[in-house]
Design an enzyme around this catalytic site. Sequence first.
Site, PDB file in Angstrom:
ATOM      1  N   GLU A 216     -20.421  66.970  32.513  1.00 41.17           N
ATOM      2  CA  GLU A 216     -19.434  66.306  31.904  1.00 41.17           C
ATOM      3  C   GLU A 216     -18.889  66.858  30.660  1.00 41.17           C
ATOM      4  OE1 GLU A 216     -19.523  62.021  32.277  1.00 41.17           O
ATOM      5  OE2 GLU A 216     -19.628  62.081  34.364  1.00 41.17           O
ATOM      6  N   LYS A 339     -12.363  52.850  37.733  1.00 42.85           N
ATOM      7  CA  LYS A 339     -12.562  54.162  38.352  1.00 42.85           C
ATOM      8  C   LYS A 339     -11.380  53.991  39.624  1.00 42.85           C
ATOM      9  CE  LYS A 339     -16.962  55.535  36.614  1.00 42.85           C
ATOM     10  NZ  LYS A 339     -18.406  55.706  37.044  1.00 42.85           N
TER      11      LYS A 339
END
Length: 414
Positions: A216, A339
């Site tokens: 990430e 999410k």
Amino acid sequence: MKRNNSKIRNIKARKILESRGKPTVEVELTTNLGKFLASVPSGASKGKYEAVALPLKQAINNVNKIIAPKLKGKDVTQQIKIDELMRKLDGTKNKSKLGANAILGVSLAACRAGARANNLPLWKWISKIAGTKPLLPAPCILFIEGGLHSKGDFDTRATVKGGEEASASLTFQEFMAYFPARSFKEKFKTAGNVYKKLGQVLKKRYGKGATKLGMEGAFTPPIKKTKEVLDLLVETGGNKINIIIDAAASTFFKKGKYSLEKKRLSEGELLNFYLELCKNYPIVALEDPFSQEDWQGFQEITKKIGKKVTIIGDDLLVTNLQRIKEAMKKKACNGLILKPNQVGTVTETITAAKYATKKKWKVFVKHRGGETKDDFIADLAIGLGTGFIMAGGPTKPERMAKYNRLLKVEEKLR
């Protein structure tokens, strides 16, 4: 004329690759105003109760042969109706028939097309659908990655007493932080400067390998101790740093114990570890401090420090309204990770966020381990006015797409 421009002419799904090189779904939705694309990310550490992502070939087939014929001619400005139709087509509680990856791709693309049909920026259209007040979020920048995110860069497993495996490197998955400032641009710039400074310190202290990037976009140094990471963040970030830890505790929970820094800890011992950290460091939030099944652990830590530290549920809640309500009833946390691909539609994502906000929870819009360059969650964070976004380190293109979108929106608002 506007009505014709908002009608769906065609929907097509195809295979693309996400940031880890794994295949995922991209949806192309066409109206008279053009083609609208959306791609679906996937998680590295997934919650047990997330909506189901089907194998790629099956998900694509479901879009092209089942969803597309049913939605052709539908009005993209009717987001709620489109999402509801797809949920009925699926007919399961967890999207296991059509796949959350199939349904979400269409839902996102329809939302983009709806914004265009109304001649609105996406964030403003989301705000209108949700009935929320737009707000630029604070960027919770990812600085250091451990756990599953750093696997492969350094040795990540070791044997502890009793033959059980425990993490030999950094156990917790993410160390994020945000900084106070008047604008998103200033907050992001401050965080970026700290990120660069941290890279220099890591290289000098641990060697070139310490600045390798995780999945990430954050550093994955060969550090084994949580406190050592926190000391580094305070040293480089200064006294205005606000630290968020994503422990991702489900990834190091096994046979009733938590494997942390070569030790096998009980729920109570891990709780005491967190209490010590929060006492000695500027930690403002803990994400998934306990396993997704450990309701008692969540309840205890919220009871102990919930008034000062936000206890965030990710794997525990999976953007699912029923699990959010259960957590509220049990007083198990007071923060939500949002999410879209955990639940499968734009509408359900909005519903979860609004409910949590109404109950005075903090809401953090977050990316996934396997991301694409789709910047939808940036507009989602603005439109819902959640106040926070977690989009990774300020490096890789799929992470920077979100930050750059936020910078552009802020520039236009001035």
